[in-house]
Design an enzyme around this catalytic site. Structure first.
Site, short mmCIF file in Angstrom:
data_model
loop_
_atom_site.label_atom_id
_atom_site.label_comp_id
_atom_site.label_asym_id
_atom_site.label_seq_id
_atom_site.Cartn_x
_atom_site.Cartn_y
_atom_site.Cartn_z
N LEU A 122 25.05 -16.06 38.86
CA LEU A 122 26.03 -14.98 38.92
C LEU A 122 25.28 -13.66 39.00
CD1 LEU A 122 28.95 -13.90 38.67
CD2 LEU A 122 28.66 -13.99 36.19
N ILE A 174 21.36 -15.44 35.79
CA ILE A 174 21.84 -14.13 36.21
C ILE A 174 20.94 -13.62 37.34
CG2 ILE A 174 22.39 -11.80 35.48
CD1 ILE A 174 24.09 -14.07 34.20
N LYS A 175 21.58 -13.25 38.44
CA LYS A 175 20.82 -12.79 39.60
C LYS A 175 20.54 -11.29 39.46
CE LYS A 175 21.64 -14.61 43.71
NZ LYS A 175 22.36 -15.07 44.93
N ILE A 176 19.26 -10.95 39.58
CA ILE A 176 18.81 -9.55 39.53
C ILE A 176 17.97 -9.30 40.77
CG2 ILE A 176 17.46 -7.85 38.26
CD1 ILE A 176 18.02 -9.38 35.71
#
Length: 384
Positions: A107, A138-140
């Protein structure tokens, strides 16, 4: 055996580059996991834009949340988090059976935070807690501001999918942040064996832009243009193979050996943007040459279908590395500055996620104003 299942024999997992409410409800995602060896799912604002604006399966939730007085941003949060939770629950068995290697669902933080380190950390922390699943990533983005956010998130125990990596230099900065975060956890007396991360290295977009520039150079050139034509479709695979070489060299260091001794997991390389953009190229062009140990390939449905039908699995990533270096030299000789190519792609990549994100919020706002009163029937996917 299906070529999709054979990927695992060569150390590669494949993840689906899509997520919709429909595939959770109708069993499509479960079928892919059980019958076709799917081992993860990725999402992004463009994927959620297509999923939510193209389906009426979200209407009940939109109506209910609107009646509760939630803002557009809060409704977006509820819808996307619910889908990610549903996918995480479905893939929990994969996560358990692979001992945390696979089974992840990604996400993404808001694309508008790509250049804000502190807000990215806060958003990553918030989304991680909101989803509340051990197998969420978590996509960064791997922007200059994203690198310290990635380091901090990993230090805090947030699994991170680093996205929008185009250059080897950007990948190496992210790989360094990963190792530093693990070292900092060890120094702080924290465990590292449960921290998972992938570095999403984009592929086909490299060729799309490099080919366009080569075509412009060929059109402007006088005389023999074969030196330009010979390089069409060569940049992306060469760039990926050299990035993978950097990955394997890092794992061979004493520094990594110390981390591995504490139970640390490698930050696997993930090939992203693997659908073929040009009809002149094979529809499995960005799958077959990029198969190797400790890698992931995230594929849209069309590419999965193509590889299942006529793809060939083999350990190909370590092949042709010297030729990849020569390809980079030839690109430079004809005037292709790959650093400039990757810089442009990074800037465009942030925008390509920001635009559908904003469009989705606008569409949600319109649907909230015209939804009837909330119905009593609950959604088939658990909402937060």
């Amino acid at each position: 055996m299906s070529a999709l299942l054979q990927l695992q024999e060569h150390g590669q997992s494949y993840w689906l580059d899509n997520l919709t409410r429909g595939m959770l409800v109708d069993g499509e995602l479960a079928r892919r996991v059980e019958a076709e060896g799917l081992r993860g799912v990725t999402s992004n604002p463009a994927i959620f834009h297509n999923a939510i604006t193209g389906s009426d399966q979200y209407d009940e939730d939109i109506s209910r949340f609107s009646a509760q007085g939630l803002s557009v941003e809060e409704v977006y949060d509820r819808l996307t988090i619910a889908d990610v939770q549903g996918a995480c629950d479905l893939l929990r068995g994969v996560w358990e059976s692979t001992e945390g290697l696979d089974g992840y669902v990604s996400l993404e933080v808001s694309p508008h935070l790509a250049n804000d380190t502190e807000e990215t950390v806060r958003e990553a922390r918030r989304l991680h807690e909101a989803v509340g699943r051990a197998n969420v990533m978590i996509k960064i983005p791997g922007t200059p501001a994203g690198v310290p956010a990635i380091r901090q998130a990993l230090f805090e125990g947030v699994n991170v999918n680093v996205t929008l990596l185009f250059s080897i230099a950007a990948y190496e900065a992210v790989a360094e942040a990963h190792m530093e975060a693990l070292e900092q956890r060890i120094e702080a007396g924290r465990v590292v064996d449960g921290i998972a991360s992938v570095a999403s290295f984009f592929v086909s977009r490299i060729d799309a832009l490099a080919d366009r520039r080569l075509g412009e150079m060929a059109a402007a050139a006088e005389g023999d243009i074969s030196r330009f034509e010979a390089l069409f479709g060569q940049a992306a695979i060469a760039n990926a193979k050299l990035a993978y070489r950097s990955f394997t060299r890092r794992l061979a260091t004493a520094r990594w050996a110390r981390l591995a001794g504490h139970g640390a997991r490698p930050q696997r390389m993930l090939w992203a943007s693997t659908s073929t953009k040009s009809p002149a190229y094979s529809d499995v062009k960005y799958v077959e040459p990029l198969i190797g140990d400790l890698t992931v390939n995230t594929l849209p449905e069309k590419t999965i279908d193509a590889f299942r039908d006529h793809g060939r699995a083999g350990s190909t990533l370590s092949q042709g590395v010297d030729e990849a270096s020569r390809t980079m030299e030839r690109l430079a000789e004809v005037g292709i500055d790959l650093g400039d190519v990757t810089d442009q792609l990074l800037a465009e990549g942030v925008e390509k996620f920001a635009v559908p994100f904003d469009q989705l919020l606008a569409s949600l706002g319109e649907r909230m104003t015209r939804q009837p009163a909330a119905v009593a029937v609950s959604s088939e996917v658990v909402t937060p």
